[in-house]
Design a protein around this motif. Structure first.
Motif, short mmCIF file in Angstrom:
data_model
loop_
_atom_site.label_atom_id
_atom_site.label_comp_id
_atom_site.label_asym_id
_atom_site.label_seq_id
_atom_site.Cartn_x
_atom_site.Cartn_y
_atom_site.Cartn_z
N TRP A 122 0.83 -1.21 0.00
CA TRP A 122 0.00 0.00 0.00
C TRP A 122 0.86 1.26 0.00
N LEU A 123 1.93 1.28 0.78
CA LEU A 123 2.80 2.46 0.82
C LEU A 123 3.40 2.75 -0.55
N MET A 124 3.81 1.71 -1.25
CA MET A 124 4.37 1.90 -2.60
C MET A 124 3.30 2.40 -3.56
N TYR A 125 2.13 1.80 -3.48
CA TYR A 125 1.00 2.22 -4.31
C TYR A 125 0.66 3.69 -4.03
N PHE A 126 0.60 4.06 -2.78
CA PHE A 126 0.28 5.43 -2.37
C PHE A 126 1.35 6.41 -2.83
N ALA A 127 2.61 6.00 -2.71
CA ALA A 127 3.73 6.86 -3.11
C ALA A 127 3.69 7.21 -4.60
N TYR A 128 3.12 6.32 -5.40
CA TYR A 128 3.03 6.56 -6.84
C TYR A 128 1.68 7.13 -7.26
N GLY A 129 0.93 7.67 -6.31
CA GLY A 129 -0.29 8.39 -6.66
C GLY A 129 -1.59 7.68 -6.39
N GLY A 130 -1.55 6.49 -5.85
CA GLY A 130 -2.78 5.78 -5.51
C GLY A 130 -3.50 6.50 -4.37
N ASN A 131 -4.81 6.46 -4.38
CA ASN A 131 -5.55 7.20 -3.34
C ASN A 131 -6.56 6.35 -2.57
N LYS A 132 -6.50 5.04 -2.73
CA LYS A 132 -7.40 4.15 -1.97
C LYS A 132 -6.80 3.86 -0.60
N ASP A 133 -7.67 3.67 0.38
CA ASP A 133 -7.22 3.33 1.73
C ASP A 133 -6.53 1.96 1.75
N ARG A 134 -5.73 1.77 2.77
CA ARG A 134 -4.99 0.51 2.89
C ARG A 134 -5.93 -0.69 2.95
N TRP A 135 -7.04 -0.57 3.67
CA TRP A 135 -7.95 -1.72 3.78
C TRP A 135 -8.57 -2.07 2.43
N VAL A 136 -8.74 -1.10 1.54
CA VAL A 136 -9.27 -1.36 0.19
C VAL A 136 -8.24 -2.15 -0.62
N ILE A 137 -6.98 -1.74 -0.54
CA ILE A 137 -5.91 -2.45 -1.25
C ILE A 137 -5.76 -3.85 -0.67
N ASP A 138 -5.84 -3.98 0.63
CA ASP A 138 -5.77 -5.29 1.29
C ASP A 138 -6.89 -6.19 0.75
N ALA A 139 -8.10 -5.67 0.72
CA ALA A 139 -9.24 -6.46 0.24
C ALA A 139 -9.05 -6.87 -1.22
N TYR A 140 -8.57 -5.97 -2.04
CA TYR A 140 -8.33 -6.29 -3.46
C TYR A 140 -7.25 -7.37 -3.61
N LEU A 141 -6.13 -7.16 -2.94
CA LEU A 141 -5.02 -8.12 -3.07
C LEU A 141 -5.37 -9.49 -2.54
N ASN A 142 -6.36 -9.56 -1.68
CA ASN A 142 -6.81 -10.84 -1.14
C ASN A 142 -8.09 -11.34 -1.80
N GLY A 143 -8.46 -10.75 -2.93
CA GLY A 143 -9.57 -11.23 -3.73
C GLY A 143 -10.96 -10.95 -3.19
N LEU A 144 -11.09 -9.97 -2.32
CA LEU A 144 -12.38 -9.72 -1.67
C LEU A 144 -13.21 -8.63 -2.31
#
Length: 80
Positions: A24-46
């Motif tokens: 999430w930190l890397m994603y955010f550093a490159y301009g991503g704006n979703k919360d960490r829990w959203v990225i967590d849910a996506y990466l875990n297929g939810l």
């Protein structure tokens, strides 16, 4: 297509042995704006993500870079 991309991204994420926080930190550093829990849910297929965010994860989030370092195939793909 989006569902198969998400499955491949999940596998790629597991192979990188990264913590969600690191990804999430890397994603955010490159301009991503979703919360960490959203990225967590996506990466875990939810839950799905918009194409832009999926592409950010695949491109700069380190999944492909980390997979290269580990000499593994690039499973994280881009969506049009």
């Amino acid at each position: 297509m989006a569902e198969s991309q998400q499955k491949l991204m999940h596998v790629a994420f597991l192979l990188t042995d990264l913590e969600v926080r690191e990804a999430w930190l890397m994603y955010f550093a490159y301009g991503g704006n979703k919360d960490r829990w959203v990225i967590d849910a996506y990466l875990n297929g939810l839950m799905p993500l918009p194409a832009h965010d999926c592409n950010l994860l695949a491109l700069v989030l380190v999944l492909n870079e980390r997979l290269t370092e580990l000499h593994l195939p690039h499973l994280a793909s881009y969506r049009g």
